[in-house]
Design a protein around this motif. Structure first.
Motif, PDB file in Angstrom:
ATOM      1  N   ILE A 142      13.174   1.966   5.261  1.00  0.00           N
ATOM      2  CA  ILE A 142      11.773   1.701   5.092  1.00  0.00           C
ATOM      3  C   ILE A 142      11.168   1.898   3.899  1.00  0.00           C
ATOM      4  CG2 ILE A 142       9.541   1.637   6.463  1.00  0.00           C
ATOM      5  CD1 ILE A 142      11.829   0.058   7.651  1.00  0.00           C
ATOM      6  N   VAL A 143      11.137   3.287   3.475  1.00  0.00           N
ATOM      7  CA  VAL A 143      10.277   3.783   2.448  1.00  0.00           C
ATOM      8  C   VAL A 143      11.071   3.050   1.055  1.00  0.00           C
ATOM      9  CG1 VAL A 143       9.955   6.000   1.269  1.00  0.00           C
ATOM     10  CG2 VAL A 143       9.652   6.034   3.635  1.00  0.00           C
ATOM     11  N   ASN A 144      12.321   3.041   1.049  1.00  0.00           N
ATOM     12  CA  ASN A 144      13.082   2.594  -0.091  1.00  0.00           C
ATOM     13  C   ASN A 144      12.470   1.030  -0.239  1.00  0.00           C
ATOM     14  OD1 ASN A 144      14.770   1.305  -2.206  1.00  0.00           O
ATOM     15  ND2 ASN A 144      16.233   2.943  -1.366  1.00  0.00           N
ATOM     16  N   SER A 145      12.523   0.135   1.009  1.00  0.00           N
ATOM     17  CA  SER A 145      11.942  -1.298   0.726  1.00  0.00           C
ATOM     18  C   SER A 145      10.293  -1.412   0.476  1.00  0.00           C
ATOM     19  CB  SER A 145      12.153  -1.956   2.232  1.00  0.00           C
ATOM     20  OG  SER A 145      13.530  -1.955   2.542  1.00  0.00           O
ATOM     21  N   ILE A 146       9.638  -0.340   0.982  1.00  0.00           N
ATOM     22  CA  ILE A 146       8.127  -0.522   0.757  1.00  0.00           C
ATOM     23  C   ILE A 146       7.915  -0.248  -0.805  1.00  0.00           C
ATOM     24  CG2 ILE A 146       5.896   0.658   1.081  1.00  0.00           C
ATOM     25  CD1 ILE A 146       6.905   0.809   4.020  1.00  0.00           C
ATOM     26  N   LEU A 147       8.539   0.929  -1.441  1.00  0.00           N
ATOM     27  CA  LEU A 147       8.403   1.362  -2.672  1.00  0.00           C
ATOM     28  C   LEU A 147       9.010   0.349  -3.557  1.00  0.00           C
ATOM     29  CD1 LEU A 147       9.285   5.198  -2.401  1.00  0.00           C
ATOM     30  CD2 LEU A 147       6.899   4.126  -2.735  1.00  0.00           C
ATOM     31  N   THR A 148       9.952  -0.122  -3.211  1.00  0.00           N
ATOM     32  CA  THR A 148      10.785  -1.245  -4.267  1.00  0.00           C
ATOM     33  C   THR A 148       9.712  -2.419  -4.278  1.00  0.00           C
ATOM     34  OG1 THR A 148      12.841  -0.447  -3.624  1.00  0.00           O
ATOM     35  CG2 THR A 148      12.625  -2.762  -4.458  1.00  0.00           C
TER      36      THR A 148
END
Length: 239
Positions: A142-148
């Protein structure tokens, strides 16, 4: 070390004694006539130093160099050590790999093929979404997707992730980066990525499997997220 028309594979090694032989055994299958391997032991407190010594002793046909840091320089510091070593010895390509076996050493040949037609290549776990959802902790997905998505928006690009440590660079482009002024910590990979975007260098990605085998991040998660956000904003506006 071999210098010309060559590839330097740098393996960061901090407290990874139980993984190193497996990483190196995969790496041995990479067929390239002019490759060199650089291990950077970042002042490990386990048996990493001795394992690396044995790997070099038992594999004399490989061009292996080991740097044993006398203090812990952290991720950014080791990145700079590797880049400086690569440029000083005039390697054509620099590939980064982690000693904890989290990234696929057996995919280096594929990365190198992509690097023939680009300036930066990275293996993306998020473009292999089935593997990432199955093997990466859910909160990290989730964090990776949002930051990306956030980074893609402010730089007006569309990459599937920015946080893979499996990367390859052409050094004729890398030498145009004032890397000594970059972060001493983990954002250094993203900083170089942003600078490559702004210089309009060609960047490619390809899918790799996600592997988490008890590896634990030493980075405080909230500080990590905040640092990534502010670093991206700063580089998008002022660099």
């Amino acid at each position: 070390m071999k210098k010309y028309n060559s590839i330097l594979i740098c393996i960061f090694s901090y407290n990874v004694d139980k993984y190193l032989n497996n990483v190196f055994n995969k790496l041995k299958k990479f067929k390239h006539s002019n490759k060199s391997i650089l291990f950077i032991n970042d002042c490990s407190t386990d048996n990493t130093k001795n394992v690396l010594k044995e790997i070099k002793k038992n594999n004399k046909k490989f061009d292996i160099e080991i740097i044993n840091n006398k203090k812990n320089y952290g991720y950014g510091g080791n990145y700079k050590i590797a880049i400086k070593f690569c440029l000083k010895n005039k390697f054509d390509k620099l590939i980064f790999l982690h000693g904890d076996d989290q990234y696929p050493a057996n995919k280096i040949d594929k990365l190198v093929n992509y690097l023939k037609k680009s300036d930066l290549v990275f293996g993306s776990r998020m473009s292999n979404i089935k593997s990432s959802r199955k093997n990466m902790p859910f909160i990290k997905v989730i964090v990776n997707s949002i930051l990306t998505k956030f980074i893609n928006t402010i730089f007006r690009v569309n990459y599937s992730e920015y946080f893979s440590g499996f990367r390859g660079f052409r050094t004729d482009k890398l030498k145009n980066i004032d890397f000594q002024k970059l972060s001493e910590s983990y954002p250094i990979e993203q900083e170089i990525h942003y600078l490559f975007i702004k210089k309009k260098y060609k960047i490619l990605e390809f899918p790799i499997p996600t592997v988490y085998d008890g590896q634990v991040s030493r980075i405080p998660p909230i500080r990590y997220v905040v640092t990534i956000i502010f670093t991206a904003i700063y580089y998008s506006l002022f660099k």
